[in-house]
Every structure is written in C-alpha cells, then in structure tokens.
Design a protein around this motif. Structure first.
Motif, PDB file in Angstrom:
ATOM      1  N   GLN A 118       0.813  -1.224   0.000  1.00 20.56           N
ATOM      2  CA  GLN A 118       0.000   0.000   0.000  1.00 20.56           C
ATOM      3  C   GLN A 118       0.843   1.269   0.000  1.00 20.56           C
ATOM      4  N   GLN A 119       2.158   1.106  -0.046  1.00 23.37           N
ATOM      5  CA  GLN A 119       3.100   2.229  -0.063  1.00 23.37           C
ATOM      6  C   GLN A 119       2.828   3.210   1.080  1.00 23.37           C
ATOM      7  N   LEU A 120       2.626   2.653   2.280  1.00 25.10           N
ATOM      8  CA  LEU A 120       2.285   3.487   3.439  1.00 25.10           C
ATOM      9  C   LEU A 120       3.444   4.380   3.864  1.00 25.10           C
ATOM     10  N   ARG A 121       4.649   3.944   3.611  1.00 25.24           N
ATOM     11  CA  ARG A 121       5.805   4.796   3.923  1.00 25.24           C
ATOM     12  C   ARG A 121       5.659   6.125   3.194  1.00 25.24           C
ATOM     13  N   LYS A 122       5.289   6.068   1.928  1.00 20.61           N
ATOM     14  CA  LYS A 122       5.124   7.269   1.104  1.00 20.61           C
ATOM     15  C   LYS A 122       3.797   7.963   1.415  1.00 20.61           C
ATOM     16  N   LYS A 123       2.715   7.201   1.496  1.00 20.90           N
ATOM     17  CA  LYS A 123       1.374   7.776   1.619  1.00 20.90           C
ATOM     18  C   LYS A 123       1.052   8.281   3.019  1.00 20.90           C
ATOM     19  N   VAL A 124       1.577   7.636   4.045  1.00 11.59           N
ATOM     20  CA  VAL A 124       1.222   7.987   5.425  1.00 11.59           C
ATOM     21  C   VAL A 124       2.402   8.591   6.178  1.00 11.59           C
ATOM     22  N   CYS A 125       3.516   7.896   6.200  1.00 11.42           N
ATOM     23  CA  CYS A 125       4.642   8.327   7.031  1.00 11.42           C
ATOM     24  C   CYS A 125       5.189   9.694   6.617  1.00 11.42           C
ATOM     25  N   GLU A 126       5.272   9.936   5.322  1.00  7.22           N
ATOM     26  CA  GLU A 126       5.777  11.241   4.879  1.00  7.22           C
ATOM     27  C   GLU A 126       4.883  12.376   5.372  1.00  7.22           C
ATOM     28  N   ALA A 127       3.578  12.173   5.331  1.00  7.16           N
ATOM     29  CA  ALA A 127       2.646  13.208   5.808  1.00  7.16           C
ATOM     30  C   ALA A 127       2.780  13.408   7.316  1.00  7.16           C
ATOM     31  N   LEU A 128       2.993  12.325   8.054  1.00  8.47           N
ATOM     32  CA  LEU A 128       3.145  12.433   9.503  1.00  8.47           C
ATOM     33  C   LEU A 128       4.411  13.210   9.858  1.00  8.47           C
TER      34      LEU A 128
END
Length: 143
Positions: A118-128
């Motif tokens: 789900q590419q959460l590193r890019k989609k979620v972590c960067e925003a956090l």
C-alpha cells in the motif's frame, strides 16, 4: 512545504526513520550535530520498534526537549509544549501510535506486506513527518 519538511523527507527517503528525520532537521539549531541526532533517535522508528508512539512524534518530543532548559520553569514549559503537540497531532490523526496510524502491524509478515504493498511509507509516514515539523514550527521550535 517548508525547507525543514523537504530536508526531513530527503533524509527519510534515503533510509533514515521518521524520528531521525524529524530530529535531525532541528538538531543544528540547538547545537546538536545531525549525525549524533540520528544515532540518538535510531531506535525510535516503527513506534520504538514495537508499534507504540509514532517515530515522528517521538522525534518531535526530543526537539521540544532540546528547545527547553533545565530550570523548573523550562521543564514546565517543555511538558506543556509536549502536551500541546501530542494533543494537536492526535486531533489531526486520531492516534499517536504507529500501528494505529498505519492500520497494520509492521512486526508481522502480513502487516509489513500491507505496509509495502500500500506504499504506506510514502502515503502515510511522509505526511506524519511533515505534520510533526509543521506543529513544531507552530510552537516556535527552531526559530
């Protein structure tokens, strides 16, 4: 996007964790070598490696500590700013925990696969990371 946010994302995308990326971009302002900052915060990524407190939050709390001093009034201010930061972060994201924010457990094969697919590193972590830096700057850190 601020310069610190851009720098933090560059660090994050070069392999540093979220806590390292947040702390490192404020380090020099407080007289801390960025290399030392990344070593200090290495174990905080992935929710202190157990999915608990988000690394971006942990790194931010370290920045708040650097901004303070050791007098009783400084400690009180640090506690108040930490409470303000965590309340604002939680209000925006509904959680402070890494696994809650990602909606998966990175310590399981299935959870890590979901994180990757789900590419959460890019989609979620960067925003956090960016949000943590924005909240810190709103508190006056690094100025």
């Amino acid at each position: 996007m601020t310069q610190r946010q851009q720098q933090a994302l560059q660090l994050f995308n070069s392999g540093f964790n979220c806590a390292q990326s947040v702390l490192a971009v404020f380090a020099e302002h407080y007289g801390l070598d960025p290399a030392t900052a990344t070593r200090i915060s290495c174990g905080l990524g992935g929710g202190v490696r157990c999915g608990e407190l988000c690394g971006a939050v942990s790194g931010a709390v370290l920045v708040i500590g650097l901004a303070g001093g050791n007098e009783p009034a400084d400690k009180k201010r640090c506690m108040e700013q930490t409470e303000r930061f965590t309340a604002q972060f939680k209000e925006k994201h509904d959680a402070l925990g890494c696994y809650q924010l990602l909606d998966c457990n990175l310590k399981t094969a299935e959870g890590f696969q979901h994180y990757t697919d789900q590419q959460l590193r890019k989609k979620v972590c960067e925003a956090l990371i960016c949000d943590a830096i924005e909240l810190l700057e709103d508190l006056g850190c690094g100025q």
